[in-house]
Design an enzyme around this catalytic site. Structure first.
Site, PDB file in Angstrom:
ATOM      1  N   ASP A  49       0.858  -1.198   0.000  1.00  0.00           N
ATOM      2  CA  ASP A  49       0.000   0.000   0.000  1.00  0.00           C
ATOM      3  C   ASP A  49       0.890   1.243   0.000  1.00  0.00           C
ATOM      4  O   ASP A  49       2.108   1.152   0.190  1.00  0.00           O
ATOM      5  CB  ASP A  49      -0.869  -0.057   1.265  1.00  0.00           C
ATOM      6  CG  ASP A  49      -1.947   1.010   1.305  1.00  0.00           C
ATOM      7  OD1 ASP A  49      -2.298   1.550   0.245  1.00  0.00           O
ATOM      8  OD2 ASP A  49      -2.435   1.289   2.422  1.00  0.00           O
ATOM      9  N   GLU A  75       2.895   5.118  -3.881  1.00  0.00           N
ATOM     10  CA  GLU A  75       2.862   6.020  -5.062  1.00  0.00           C
ATOM     11  C   GLU A  75       4.047   6.978  -5.121  1.00  0.00           C
ATOM     12  O   GLU A  75       4.308   7.479  -6.213  1.00  0.00           O
ATOM     13  CB  GLU A  75       1.577   6.854  -5.021  1.00  0.00           C
ATOM     14  CG  GLU A  75       0.317   6.048  -5.209  1.00  0.00           C
ATOM     15  CD  GLU A  75      -0.075   5.181  -4.009  1.00  0.00           C
ATOM     16  OE1 GLU A  75       0.284   5.552  -2.884  1.00  0.00           O
ATOM     17  OE2 GLU A  75      -0.693   4.133  -4.219  1.00  0.00           O
ATOM     18  N   ASP A 109      -8.796   3.707  -2.899  1.00  0.00           N
ATOM     19  CA  ASP A 109      -9.830   4.182  -1.988  1.00  0.00           C
ATOM     20  C   ASP A 109     -11.063   4.702  -2.713  1.00  0.00           C
ATOM     21  O   ASP A 109     -11.268   5.910  -2.861  1.00  0.00           O
ATOM     22  CB  ASP A 109      -9.249   5.260  -1.069  1.00  0.00           C
ATOM     23  CG  ASP A 109      -8.110   4.693  -0.222  1.00  0.00           C
ATOM     24  OD1 ASP A 109      -8.067   3.459  -0.032  1.00  0.00           O
ATOM     25  OD2 ASP A 109      -7.270   5.482   0.242  1.00  0.00           O
TER      26      ASP A 109
HETATM   27  O1  MIG Z   1      -3.847   6.073   4.640  1.00  0.00           O
HETATM   28  O2  MIG Z   1      -3.910   0.834   5.612  1.00  0.00           O
HETATM   29  O3  MIG Z   1      -5.868   2.259   0.182  1.00  0.00           O
HETATM   30  O4  MIG Z   1      -7.067   0.156   1.527  1.00  0.00           O
HETATM   31  O5  MIG Z   1      -7.150   0.282   4.321  1.00  0.00           O
HETATM   32  C1  MIG Z   1      -4.616   4.937   4.422  1.00  0.00           C
HETATM   33  C2  MIG Z   1      -5.020   1.659   5.720  1.00  0.00           C
HETATM   34  C3  MIG Z   1      -3.759   3.725   4.208  1.00  0.00           C
HETATM   35  C4  MIG Z   1      -4.900   3.047   2.204  1.00  0.00           C
HETATM   36  C5  MIG Z   1      -5.443   1.881   1.458  1.00  0.00           C
HETATM   37  C6  MIG Z   1      -6.569   1.266   2.227  1.00  0.00           C
HETATM   38  C7  MIG Z   1      -6.080   0.835   3.586  1.00  0.00           C
HETATM   39  C8  MIG Z   1      -5.527   2.047   4.329  1.00  0.00           C
HETATM   40  N1  MIG Z   1      -4.452   2.660   3.543  1.00  0.00           N
END
Ligand code: MIG
Length: 800
Positions: free
Chosen positions: A393, A396, A468
């Site tokens: 996650d 980017e 998201d």
């Molecule tokens: O700032 O890990 O897209 O699926 O639940 C949020 C917490 C960070 C973004 C991800 C989302 C995930 C969430 N993450």
């Protein structure tokens, strides 16, 4: 020769001064800049254009090599031509411009007057807009299926709660397909800087692709069909390996499940309620204060015990992996990272710090091979505990402030680059390192890897989900379109958060979203912190039965779906197929009314629809289509209205096809006894490759798999299942043959008549109502004929 370019005017590639043929292809020198043409197949031309004398050789995306092809080179006064068995490239000499043609001289794709030009460092190639030209692809981009009239940019971005028109999103895949006059081509622009694509937006002359800096470096792909172009594109950028079969089962996620008790109870509830599921996902709260490679000892005192318990129940665990490493002396990963010098730096050598969940963090430089090695080994402890699913996650890179400095230094395989060249690659290379590392550590077992950000080639290392999204109907349909488009860009394993991440779903929305997602490649429900409970049973009994029905339907379809993944691993063909793949030249499929529709594999037509709509106008492509609930046959090649009540998503099976299925089970690792062949009679013919292996190891790469061709000859009322090829022995004991849409009283296999029985069939259980005095609502039934034989690996000829 090198030229200085300022940004006052646009300068374009000049006139040809000289050219030469080398092993690499043809190189040419012009009055401004140089070019090279190299071939990657008879139909793939790579065009490199640079102001420098040498050309870039490093690519993170391309895994194919140039080939020597018996191409003809024709040098005349005004042009230089290269001719292969499929394509004629004409390069005009004054000025140097490129035009790709069919062998009989039709223009497939040609430079606009401006050709390739520069404004400052920015390089652009302009292509003449062809009459009625359409553009599809570019991966994770919002908007319609046909991208004509729109412009996009690639710059991997954390797009929390994005809208219907937000651009850019998380992934950058600079590849698109142009379609006109029954001709098609693909263009892959292999430049990792911020890139821009214009498909006739604010102009009526050109489509164009630009990069902020670097070389013009694109691959032109000539192909007769969208499928062929995707195949060639994934020949260049690679294909996925077989995923572990459990990862294509249902995954239950939320931000976050904790403490461990909650997870025990979740697992139990799935089994008690008879809702199939394979995965429970642990989001960031399993960690100690969001520190990667740690566990929160209060909420997860015994991760090993937890994971073992889940395994016994047939669940796998997927865990969140964030790239931000907390700056905290004493934290092992931090100390070790500093010592091994693995982080992204400022130009003065200081490690960059950005703020994310753990606080101020350093970020591993995944463009450094040594960093990738380092990160890869860090998963040892997780693997020891039994974790085999990983979720990448925030890659980017996402940081608070959302303005990653552009002067950061990336190693770039020893070549050094700034953020401007490195950013689009970060997620891709993080996923690569995670995949390669965990694959090695799992010693022969397949890891599941999921990523939010990626670049062209990401399909080699991870599945992609669309980040998201938001809990409302339009967003649900947007997600479908994103996955359709991601599929066109070589990424077969993709999905969205079913139920919606941001905000609360309502009962109907959740039911519909699960129904649609059950027929998508990556199937996971997820929701944000502080939103309402979002498990299949959280929205009342009716929704629970709807969810159970569709989740079970997916599990029944597992032999079919798994075979689709095999196809993806061999050809790059997506599992969820935009109608642009099969019906490219039918203008109706681009219509906003129908562009969410897709084929799930070759035979299942899905028409996604808002949760509150009970009627939907749909487009049936050519052929005949069986309503999956009632068996009613719809004629194709028409636009018509169908019913879409909340418990019945419009789903249709193509007549003349065979769906290999099996009974639903609690999870994908249960050994199945019965292969069920659903034969949908009709005059059309089809062929499907059934693929089987152990579902969890890489032994299939050494022959331990089984493939069988299922050939349907509709006009002759015959199905031939070829003998099983390969060393894998399936667990099937019986084959059940279910015939749809025939009144026959005789079915034979290899000439021997079988006993048949007559049934009222449904894939779905009647819907329980909240009040037991009501009879359950039927989902619809269909008269079918059934015959059963012992499973055999030998050739089968089924006739009726
Ligand atoms: O700032 O890990 O897209 O699926 O639940 C949020 C917490 C960070 C973004 C991800 C989302 C995930 C969430 N993450």
């Amino acid at each position: 020769m090198s030229a200085t370019i300022n940004s006052v005017t646009s300068k374009s590639l000049g006139t040809l001064s000289s050219f030469k043929k080398s092993t690499e292809g043809i190189t040419g020198i012009t009055s401004l800049g140089n070019f090279r043409v190299s071939l990657y197949s008879e139909s793939i031309f790579r065009i490199s254009i640079s102001l420098e004398e040498h050309f870039e050789s490093l690519s993170y995306s391309v895994v194919a090599n140039p080939v020597e092809i018996a191409s003809e080179i024709i040098d005349s006064d005004s042009t230089l031509q290269i001719k292969t068995s499929t394509t004629l490239l004409t390069i005009s000499k004054n000025p140097v411009r490129f035009s790709f043609n069919t062998l009989d001289g039709k223009v497939i794709n040609e430079d606009e007057t401006f050709g390739t030009s520069w404004i400052g460092d920015q390089v652009t190639t302009y292509k003449k807009l062809q009459p009625d030209e359409r553009f599809i692809g570019l991966g994770e981009k919002t908007g319609g299926l046909d991208r004509r009239g729109h412009a996009f940019q690639n710059w991997t971005t954390d797009a929390y709660g994005y809208g219907n028109g937000t651009d850019p999103l998380y992934c950058s895949t600079p590849f698109y397909i142009g379609i006109h006059n029954h001709l098609l081509y693909g263009i892959f622009f292999d430049n990792t800087h911020k890139t821009f694509f214009n498909f006739g937006a604010s102009n009526n002359r050109f489509s164009s692709f630009s990069a902020d800096a670097g070389e013009m470096n694109y691959y032109f792909i000539n192909g007769n069909s969208v499928a062929e172009i995707i195949k060639q594109y994934t020949h260049l950028t690679g294909r996925m390996e077989m995923p572990p079969i459990w990862s294509i089962g249902y995954q239950q996620c939320r931000y976050s499940y904790y403490p461990d008790k909650e997870i025990y109870s979740l697992a139990k509830t799935f089994r008690e309620k008879d809702i199939p599921a394979d995965v429970i996902v642990l989001d960031i709260h399993y960690m100690d204060k969001y520190k990667i490679f740690t566990w929160d000892s209060k909420n997860f005192p015994d991760p090993k015990g937890l994971i073992q318990h889940l395994r016994d129940q047939g669940f796998h665990i997927v865990i969140m992996c964030d790239p931000g490493i907390k700056v905290e002396p004493g934290y092992e990963t931090y100390d070790d990272g500093v010592k091994k010098d693995v982080f992204i730096k400022y130009p003065d050598g200081e490690n960059y710090q950005g703020q994310v969940w753990p606080g101020w963090c350093h970020f591993p430089d995944f463009t450094n091979p040594e960093t990738r090695e380092w990160w890869a080994t860090k998963f040892q402890d997780y693997v020891n505990l039994g974790v085999d699913g990983f979720w990448n996650d925030m890659n980017e890179i996402a940081t608070w402030g959302h303005s990653l400095p552009e002067n950061l230094e990336f190693n770039f395989e020893g070549n050094k680059a700034t953020t401007r060249r490195g950013r689009n690659l970060f997620g891709f290379q993080m996923a690569r390192s995670t995949y390669e590392g965990t694959k090695k550590l799992l010693k022969g077992k397949r890891p599941f890897n999921l990523t939010r950000s990626g670049f062209s080639g990401i399909q080699r290392y991870a599945a992609v989900w669309t980040g998201d999204n938001v809990s409302y109907d339009e967003h649900m349909l947007l997600g479908v379109r994103l996955v359709n488009s991601i599929g066109l860009t070589g990424i077969a394993f993709a999905g969205y958060d079913a139920g919606g991440f941001v905000g609360d779903a309502n009962t109907k929305l959740f039911a519909r979203w699960i129904s649609i997602a059950s027929l998508s490649p990556f199937f996971r429900a997820h929701t944000m912190i502080n939103t309402r409970d979002s498990e299949p049973w959280s929205y009342g009994e009716e929704v629970e039965s709807i969810c159970r029905n569709y989740i079970k339907f997916r599990y029944q379809l597992m032999p079919y779906i798994y075979s689709l993944f095999y196809d993806a691993s061999k050809t790059g063909m997506p599992v969820q197929r935009s109608l642009a793949i099969n019906y490219t030249h039918d203008h109706r499929i681009y219509d906003g009314k129908y562009y969410n529709q897709y084929l799930f594999g070759p035979s299942i037509l899905v028409a996604p629809v808002e949760s509150n709509k009970e009627l939907l106008k749909i487009f049936f492509p050519e052929g005949e289509w069986y309503d999956v609930y009632t068996g009613k046959v719809w004629q194709g090649n028409q636009e018509t209205v169908v019913e879409s009540p909340i418990h019945r998503l419009p789903v249709f099976i193509k007549a003349g096809s065979v769906l290999p299925m099996q009974p639903a089970a609690a999870n994908t690792s249960i050994k199945q006894q019965e292969l069920i062949l659903h034969i949908y009679c009709g005059k059309d013919s089809s062929e499907f490759l059934l693929y089987m292996d152990d579902g969890e190891t890489f032994d299939y790469q050494n022959g331990k798999s089984a493939t069988r061709t299922i050939q349907m000859n509709g006009a002759q009322n015959k199905v031939i299942v070829s003998k099983s090829e390969g060393d894998f022995k399936s667990s099937y004991k019986k084959i059940k043959i279910i015939l749809h849409g025939t009144n026959t009283d005789s079915v034979s296999v290899n000439g021997k008549n079988l006993e048949i029985s007559y049934h009222l069939h449904s894939f779905f259980a009647p819907l329980e109502k909240y009040d037991p005095i009501n009879e359950p609502d039927s989902m619809g039934e269909e008269k079918v004929r059934i015959a059963t034989i012992d499973y055999t690996e030998a050739n089968l000829e089924i006739s009726w």
